[in-house]
Enzyme design. Sequence first.
Site, short mmCIF file in Angstrom:
data_model
loop_
_atom_site.label_atom_id
_atom_site.label_comp_id
_atom_site.label_asym_id
_atom_site.label_seq_id
_atom_site.Cartn_x
_atom_site.Cartn_y
_atom_site.Cartn_z
N LYS A 33 0.84 -1.19 0.00
CA LYS A 33 0.00 0.00 0.00
C LYS A 33 0.88 1.24 0.00
CE LYS A 33 -2.12 1.81 3.72
NZ LYS A 33 -2.00 3.30 3.70
N ASP A 61 -3.55 4.27 -1.92
CA ASP A 61 -4.50 4.72 -0.90
C ASP A 61 -4.59 6.25 -0.92
OD1 ASP A 61 -6.24 4.70 1.22
OD2 ASP A 61 -4.67 4.42 2.74
N LYS A 63 -7.75 7.96 -1.01
CA LYS A 63 -8.99 8.42 -0.36
C LYS A 63 -9.56 9.66 -1.07
CE LYS A 63 -7.73 6.62 4.21
NZ LYS A 63 -6.30 6.28 3.97
N LEU A 64 -9.74 9.55 -2.36
CA LEU A 64 -10.18 10.70 -3.15
C LEU A 64 -11.58 11.17 -2.72
CD1 LEU A 64 -9.04 9.56 -6.71
CD2 LEU A 64 -7.86 11.11 -5.13
N ASP A 66 -14.04 14.65 -3.90
CA ASP A 66 -14.19 15.92 -4.60
C ASP A 66 -15.50 15.84 -5.38
OD1 ASP A 66 -13.60 18.43 -5.95
OD2 ASP A 66 -11.49 18.01 -5.54
N ALA A 69 -16.92 15.09 -11.29
CA ALA A 69 -16.10 15.22 -12.49
C ALA A 69 -14.62 15.18 -12.16
CB ALA A 69 -16.44 16.51 -13.22
N THR A 70 -14.24 15.79 -11.05
CA THR A 70 -12.83 15.81 -10.65
C THR A 70 -12.38 14.42 -10.24
OG1 THR A 70 -12.98 18.11 -9.95
CG2 THR A 70 -11.16 16.82 -9.04
N THR A 116 -10.42 3.97 10.51
CA THR A 116 -10.20 3.15 11.71
C THR A 116 -9.55 3.93 12.84
OG1 THR A 116 -8.11 2.36 10.77
CG2 THR A 116 -10.05 0.99 10.44
N ARG A 179 -3.37 -5.37 14.02
CA ARG A 179 -2.19 -5.38 14.85
C ARG A 179 -1.92 -6.80 15.35
NH1 ARG A 179 -1.62 -1.25 12.77
NH2 ARG A 179 -1.23 0.83 13.64
N ARG A 209 3.14 -0.13 10.58
CA ARG A 209 4.17 0.07 11.60
C ARG A 209 4.66 -1.20 12.29
NH1 ARG A 209 1.10 5.35 13.72
NH2 ARG A 209 -0.52 4.13 12.70
#
Length: 231
Positions: A33, A61, A63-64, A66, A69-70, A116, A179, A209
């Site tokens: 990712k 990743d 996360k669009l 808008d 159209a954008t 999350t 985790r 992480r």
Amino acid sequence: MSDDRLIVALDVPNALQGLQLAEKLGDTTAFYKIGLGMLTGGGLALANELKQEHGKRIFLDMKLFDIGATVENAVRGLAQFDLDFLTVHGDPYVVKAAKEGASGKDLKILAVTILTSLDRNDLDGALIKDGEIRDLVQERAGRAFDAGADGVIASPQEAALIRALPEANGKLIVTPGVRPAGAALGDQKRVATPASAISDGADHIVVGRPIWQAADPRAAAQSIVDELAAL
């Protein structure tokens, strides 16, 4: 051997460090990712290199969010990179626009339900309607599926609820907030172990992480792969 149910989040500052981490992980990891944090540090170039030169699968990743159209135009441009997954916010009009932009490509559009890292207090601060998070996540997932999403992003604690939806048949559930037992939670608030997330209906888990901050990232990744293999 790798297991592409495990997606390793390359949440490091730049493409060079990302490539170095991928080299350390070697054949333990087949799916990566790349998120917004690396976008200005060569993230798209790294995605292309890992995909084209190393045969890895790539989850972008972004996360669009808008106007339609954008979003459509942005997804159409990103779809040219031959990547595997792309995230957009789960609002139905955003999902529909993203699917238009991905038309004719194999790029899977994944809708974000509720991050999350958020709990009910965070949602109250953002003026999100009342209700239990699990119920809101399930509702947003169903609407995203109806709008054409190929899958959703949700915490592992909601995976079983989403998998139970009739609309979820044949759809993907990807769970961050995973985790290994004993690992620090960091900024995640709704978490589960790798095995429990998969058992509850997730198709892929995202781990960052606990792998890249480990003294031995390869061993950390292999431990998760072994845990999944034992299911």
